[in-house]
Structures are given as structure tokens and as C-alpha cells.
Design a protein around this motif. Structure first.
Motif, mmCIF file in Angstrom:
data_model
loop_
_atom_site.group_PDB
_atom_site.id
_atom_site.type_symbol
_atom_site.label_atom_id
_atom_site.label_comp_id
_atom_site.label_asym_id
_atom_site.label_seq_id
_atom_site.Cartn_x
_atom_site.Cartn_y
_atom_site.Cartn_z
ATOM 1 N N VAL A 1 -4.156 -11.047 -5.557
ATOM 2 C CA VAL A 1 -3.221 -9.991 -5.918
ATOM 3 C C VAL A 1 -3.035 -9.059 -4.729
ATOM 4 O O VAL A 1 -3.936 -8.878 -3.910
ATOM 5 N N LEU A 2 -1.846 -8.464 -4.654
ATOM 6 C CA LEU A 2 -1.515 -7.546 -3.570
ATOM 7 C C LEU A 2 -0.712 -6.382 -4.147
ATOM 8 O O LEU A 2 0.431 -6.565 -4.566
ATOM 9 N N PRO A 3 -1.307 -5.173 -4.222
ATOM 10 C CA PRO A 3 -0.560 -4.006 -4.708
ATOM 11 C C PRO A 3 0.467 -3.566 -3.661
ATOM 12 O O PRO A 3 0.169 -3.516 -2.466
ATOM 13 N N LEU A 4 1.672 -3.246 -4.104
ATOM 14 C CA LEU A 4 2.743 -2.839 -3.205
ATOM 15 C C LEU A 4 3.437 -1.601 -3.744
ATOM 16 O O LEU A 4 3.611 -1.466 -4.957
ATOM 17 N N GLN A 5 3.827 -0.703 -2.840
ATOM 18 C CA GLN A 5 4.664 0.437 -3.197
ATOM 19 C C GLN A 5 6.085 0.139 -2.719
ATOM 20 O O GLN A 5 6.296 -0.169 -1.550
ATOM 21 N N ILE A 6 7.023 0.230 -3.626
ATOM 22 C CA ILE A 6 8.407 -0.143 -3.335
ATOM 23 C C ILE A 6 9.272 1.117 -3.276
ATOM 24 O O ILE A 6 9.272 1.923 -4.221
ATOM 25 N N PHE A 7 10.001 1.275 -2.174
ATOM 26 C CA PHE A 7 10.861 2.460 -2.050
ATOM 27 C C PHE A 7 12.204 2.154 -1.411
ATOM 28 O O PHE A 7 13.171 2.901 -1.602
ATOM 29 N N GLU A 8 12.313 1.071 -0.646
ATOM 30 C CA GLU A 8 13.593 0.749 -0.016
ATOM 31 C C GLU A 8 14.550 0.151 -1.048
ATOM 32 O O GLU A 8 14.135 -0.657 -1.887
#
Length: 205
Positions: free
Chosen positions: A20-27
Motif C-alpha cells: 500500500v502507498l498513501p498519497l495526497q492528491i491536490f493537482e
């Protein structure tokens, strides 16, 4: 198995199967990608950048020969999502199969897409040094920088321990990519042990 026109997500961190890989999405391009994936139940491919930055300017519907990422990545599905206190969208990407990418194209939005072919893998990791590698992974996860992933990691198999170490160890990205591309799990295990040995020699030398 082949699929066409799959979104690509270039990162400085690889994703390996089962991890698993946590990601923050903003673009906007990736917010749209996540929205489409959630709506259709589809996935995207995490690819490792080989140059440049994760935030890149759109180049406008041009087929690029020298793409800024490696040609093998991991298909990912979204296993969890929510909004963070800072207002950003947080998702958890779950690694599925390794894939080979062809016909990569950057859209006007800046989003990369490509055709993919699923890669087979064979063999099994060795039991040699398994306990030591589990201990090493535990030490890595204990670091404060790993707080966002620590509770998500399952050490249920030698393959997962191996794949998480490849993701999280401070190794050159070329080594990480070479291990990701190794089809035989036994050879991937041996390659990881060799990389760890070289790191230990560098630290102790």
C-alpha cells in the motif's frame, strides 16, 4: 493481458504488488483521475520517475519518446480515500500486477496515459535471512517518517516483506526499478539481500 489508455502516476517512490502507498492528491489532473477511477472502478499505474519532479508542466498531447519515467510500473487500485485536515484528498493505493507500459502520451491536462501489458512473475522468495529482513522492515516502519504507512503494512508473506523493503529502503531508484523488473521472486530476493549488504558496507565502511 493488455489494457489501453490507463492513467499513469509518476512518483519518486515505486509501488510493488501487494503493498500500500498513501498519497495526497491536490493537482487537478490527479483529482480528475481519482474521480474517474472511483466512478468506474478502474485503476492507474504508479511509475517511478527517472528524472525531473513529480509536478511537471503539461506538454500538450504530444507523444514523447523520452518519457521521464521508467517503462515498467505497478497497476494500482484505490483501497481507501478521505479528506485530510488540510483539505487535501488522501487515498491509499494498493499494488496489483506489474505492468509494461507502451505508447505513453501526455494529455493537455498534464496527465500521462499509456497502454499496458501485465507481466507474469514466477518462483518464490527464499527463507534465507527472512527473520533478519522482517526485523529490518520493522525498524524502518518504527521511524517517525513512516507513521502514515505503519499501521497499513501486513507482514503476511516473504513476498510482501521483500516488496515493502524495496519500496522503503534508502536505495538508488535504479536499483529499486531493477528489482521491480525482476520476474523471478527468488532472484528478486537475492538482489534485495545484495543491495542491503552493499548499504551496510557503505554505512560501516
Amino acid at each position: 493481458m493488455s489494457k489501453q489508455n490507463i492513467p499513469l502516476f509518476p512518483l519518486h517512490t515505486p509501488l510493488l504488488p501487494g503493498c500500500v502507498l498513501p498519497l495526497q492528491i491536490f493537482e487537478p489532473r490527479y483529482l480528475d483521475m481519482v474521480s474517474q477511477c472511483m466512478r468506474t472502478g478502474s485503476g492507474f499505474v504508479v511509475v517511478l520517475l527517472n528524472e525531473g519532479q513529480e509536478v511537471q508542466e503539461p506538454s500538450g498531447q504530444s507523444k514523447v519518446g523520452g518519457v521521464p519515467f521508467f517503462g515498467t510500473g505497478t497497476l494500482a487500485t484505490i483501497s481507501d480515500f478521505g479528506q485530510m485536515k488540510n483539505g487535501l484528498l488522501a487515498i491509499t493505493a494498493l499494488g496489483q500486477e506489474r505492468v509494461e507500459i507502451s505508447h505513453a502520451e501526455q494529455l493537455k491536462s498534464g496527465l500521462w496515459c499509456g497502454d499496458i501489458t501485465v507481466l507474469e512473475q514466477r518462483g518464490a522468495p527464499s527463507d534465507e535471512d527472512f527473520d533478519a529482513l522482517c526485523d529490518l522492515l520493522g525498524k524502518l516502519l518504527a521511524h517517525e517518517l513512516m507513521a502514515n504507512i505503519r499501521d497499513m503494512v501486513e507482514l503476511s508473506s516473504a513476498e510482501l516483506v521483500m516488496n515493502y523493503l524495496i519500496m522503503l529502503m534508502p536505495m538508488p531508484k535504479q536499483q529499486k526499478q531493477a528489482l521491480l523488473e525482476t520476474d523471478h521472486l527468488g532472484l528478486r530476493w537475492d538482489g534485495l539481500r545484495e543491495c542491503i549488504s552493499l548499504l551496510e558496507q557503505k554505512v560501516n565502511g
